[in-house]
Scaffold this motif. Sequence first.
Motif, PDB file in Angstrom:
ATOM      1  N   PHE A  99       0.940  -1.321  -0.079  1.00 13.46           N
ATOM      2  CA  PHE A  99       0.154  -0.130   0.059  1.00 13.46           C
ATOM      3  C   PHE A  99       0.962   1.278   0.070  1.00 13.46           C
ATOM      4  O   PHE A  99       1.848   1.411   0.685  1.00 13.46           O
ATOM      5  N   PRO A 100       0.487   2.345  -0.713  1.00 12.04           N
ATOM      6  CA  PRO A 100       1.389   3.397  -0.861  1.00 12.04           C
ATOM      7  C   PRO A 100       1.218   4.426   0.437  1.00 12.04           C
ATOM      8  O   PRO A 100       0.577   4.075   1.350  1.00 12.04           O
ATOM      9  N   ARG A 101       2.121   5.295   0.457  1.00 10.90           N
ATOM     10  CA  ARG A 101       2.213   6.196   1.590  1.00 10.90           C
ATOM     11  C   ARG A 101       1.003   7.083   1.712  1.00 10.90           C
ATOM     12  O   ARG A 101       0.167   7.461   0.518  1.00 10.90           O
ATOM     13  N   GLY A 102       0.613   7.095   2.799  1.00 12.05           N
ATOM     14  CA  GLY A 102      -0.740   7.783   3.256  1.00 12.05           C
ATOM     15  C   GLY A 102      -1.873   6.950   3.218  1.00 12.05           C
ATOM     16  O   GLY A 102      -3.169   7.392   3.686  1.00 12.05           O
ATOM     17  N   HIS A 103      -1.745   5.546   2.765  1.00 10.41           N
ATOM     18  CA  HIS A 103      -3.027   4.879   2.941  1.00 10.41           C
ATOM     19  C   HIS A 103      -3.164   4.612   4.235  1.00 10.41           C
ATOM     20  O   HIS A 103      -2.330   4.214   5.296  1.00 10.41           O
ATOM     21  N   ARG A 104      -4.435   4.347   4.654  1.00 12.09           N
ATOM     22  CA  ARG A 104      -4.974   4.260   6.031  1.00 12.09           C
ATOM     23  C   ARG A 104      -4.504   2.617   6.517  1.00 12.09           C
ATOM     24  O   ARG A 104      -4.240   2.797   7.706  1.00 12.09           O
ATOM     25  N   ALA A 105      -4.187   2.094   5.464  1.00 14.55           N
ATOM     26  CA  ALA A 105      -3.718   0.518   6.122  1.00 14.55           C
ATOM     27  C   ALA A 105      -2.478   0.516   6.584  1.00 14.55           C
ATOM     28  O   ALA A 105      -2.019   0.010   7.570  1.00 14.55           O
ATOM     29  N   ARG A 106      -1.707   1.729   6.542  1.00 16.78           N
ATOM     30  CA  ARG A 106      -0.335   1.739   6.848  1.00 16.78           C
ATOM     31  C   ARG A 106      -0.294   2.499   8.281  1.00 16.78           C
ATOM     32  O   ARG A 106       0.365   2.096   9.114  1.00 16.78           O
ATOM     33  N   LEU A 107      -1.527   3.138   8.521  1.00 21.38           N
ATOM     34  CA  LEU A 107      -1.614   3.649   9.941  1.00 21.38           C
ATOM     35  C   LEU A 107      -2.176   2.414  10.825  1.00 21.38           C
ATOM     36  O   LEU A 107      -1.482   2.410  11.966  1.00 21.38           O
ATOM     37  N   GLY A 108      -2.956   1.807  10.342  1.00 26.33           N
ATOM     38  CA  GLY A 108      -3.407   0.378  11.088  1.00 26.33           C
ATOM     39  C   GLY A 108      -2.163  -0.531  11.312  1.00 26.33           C
ATOM     40  O   GLY A 108      -2.129  -0.920  12.659  1.00 26.33           O
ATOM     41  N   ALA A 109      -1.286  -0.687  10.337  1.00 25.49           N
ATOM     42  CA  ALA A 109      -0.116  -1.515  10.589  1.00 25.49           C
ATOM     43  C   ALA A 109       0.873  -0.967  11.730  1.00 25.49           C
ATOM     44  O   ALA A 109       1.369  -1.537  12.561  1.00 25.49           O
ATOM     45  N   ALA A 110       1.087   0.564  11.498  1.00 22.94           N
ATOM     46  CA  ALA A 110       1.754   1.175  12.628  1.00 22.94           C
ATOM     47  C   ALA A 110       1.494   0.936  14.030  1.00 22.94           C
ATOM     48  O   ALA A 110       1.870   0.781  15.199  1.00 22.94           O
ATOM     49  N   LEU A 111      -0.063   1.042  14.156  1.00 21.34           N
ATOM     50  CA  LEU A 111      -0.471   0.814  15.416  1.00 21.34           C
ATOM     51  C   LEU A 111      -0.404  -0.575  16.013  1.00 21.34           C
ATOM     52  O   LEU A 111      -0.237  -0.695  16.972  1.00 21.34           O
ATOM     53  N   CYS A 112      -0.419  -1.493  14.975  1.00 17.55           N
ATOM     54  CA  CYS A 112      -0.471  -2.900  15.357  1.00 17.55           C
ATOM     55  C   CYS A 112       0.978  -2.911  16.043  1.00 17.55           C
ATOM     56  O   CYS A 112       1.467  -3.634  16.896  1.00 17.55           O
ATOM     57  N   ALA A 113       2.158  -2.312  15.397  1.00 22.63           N
ATOM     58  CA  ALA A 113       3.441  -2.358  15.863  1.00 22.63           C
ATOM     59  C   ALA A 113       3.472  -1.927  17.263  1.00 22.63           C
ATOM     60  O   ALA A 113       4.160  -2.410  18.149  1.00 22.63           O
ATOM     61  N   ALA A 114       3.125  -0.648  17.253  1.00 19.69           N
ATOM     62  CA  ALA A 114       2.954  -0.006  18.696  1.00 19.69           C
ATOM     63  C   ALA A 114       2.635  -0.693  19.786  1.00 19.69           C
ATOM     64  O   ALA A 114       3.178  -0.883  20.686  1.00 19.69           O
TER      65      ALA A 114
END
Length: 347
Positions: A99-114
Motif C-alpha cells: 500500500f502506498p504512502r498515506g494509505h489508511r492501512a499503513r496507519l493500522g499496521a503502525a498501530l499494530c506494531a506500537a
Amino acid sequence: MVNLLHTIPPAETIRPGAIGVTRLAWTALAINVVVILWGAVVRATGSGAGCGSHWPLCNGEVIPPSPSIGTLIEFSHRLSSGATLLVTAALVWSVWKVFPRGHRARLGAALCAATMIVESLLGAGLVLLRLVAENQSIARGWWVGAHLVNTLLLLGAFTMTAVWVSGTGVPAIPRSPAHALRLAAVGAALLCVIVTGSSGAITALGDTLFPPETLAIGLAQKDDPEAHPFVRLRLWHPAFAIATTIALAVSGPALATASASRRASRLASVVTLLCLAQLGVGVLNVLLLAPVPMQLVHLAIADLIWISAVWMTLEAMAGFSHPVPETEEPETGQTLRHEEPALSRSR
C-alpha cells in the motif's frame, strides 16, 4: 432524475499482493486472540512465575531443563508471544510494500506494531516486578487493568488493519449533527467496553487469588467491606457489563442505520447478540464458581464483542464517506433519499 451511478463510491483498485496481505492480516488477528486466551490460562493456573523473575530468559535459560507444568505453561506463552511478534513484523512489512504512502492501512499496521511493543513490555513488567502467581498487591490490579486496556487497543489495531486492507472505505465523520451524535454515542460505548473489560480482568484475578468454596460464600465476600478490592469488584463488574450491553445495543444499530451500510447493520446485530450471550455466560461463570474453561469462553466472547464493535464502527464511518444524495421527486416535490446499491453498502 439523478444518475444513480453517481451514488456508487469508486471501487478501490485491487493492488498486486493485496489478497495475500488481507489473509495475513486476518490470520494475525486470529493468532492474537489465541495468544490472549493462552495468557488467561497462565493467570488462571497461577503459572505466571513459571519462569521465575527472568525475562526474556526462562529461569535463566533459553530452554528450561526439566520444566514443571507451570514452567511449560508460561514458557509456551512466551514462545507464542514471540511468534506473534514475528507475524506482526511480517504484516507491517507487507502492508508497507503493497500500500502506498498515506494509505489508511499503513496507519493500522503502525498501530499494530506500537501496541504489540507495549504489550510485550507490560508482560515483561509483570514478570520482572513479580506481579504474578500469588501476588495480591493493588499494584498488580492496576497493572493487569492497564494490560487489558492495551490488549483491546492491540486487537482494535489489528481489526482496523484487516478491515482496511480488505477494501473498506476511508472513515469519515458524518456532517449531520444528529449522525455525529450517534457516532459519539458509539465511541462512548466502546469506552464502556474498555472499562468493563478492565474490571473483568481484575475480577478474574480476584477469582484466582480468592476462590470461593461455595456460591453463597462468593456472594457474601463481595459485600464484605473488609474483603480485598479484587473481590469487591465482583459487585461492580456485572453492572458495568449490563450498562455496556445497553449502550452497544442502542448506539450500534442507530449509527449503522444512519450510515446506510448493510454490513454495519449486520455487525451491529452480531454485537448485540454477542453481548446478550456474554451476560448469560457471565451468570453461568458465577454459578459454576469461575472454572478456567468458563473464564476462557467469557474472555473469548469479550474479544469478539470488541472486534465486531470496532469493525462495525469502521464500516459505518466508511458509509459516511459517500453520503447518499437527496433529490426531489419531479411530480410530487417530495424529498426522496436514493437507496445506495447493495454493492456499495457492503463495502
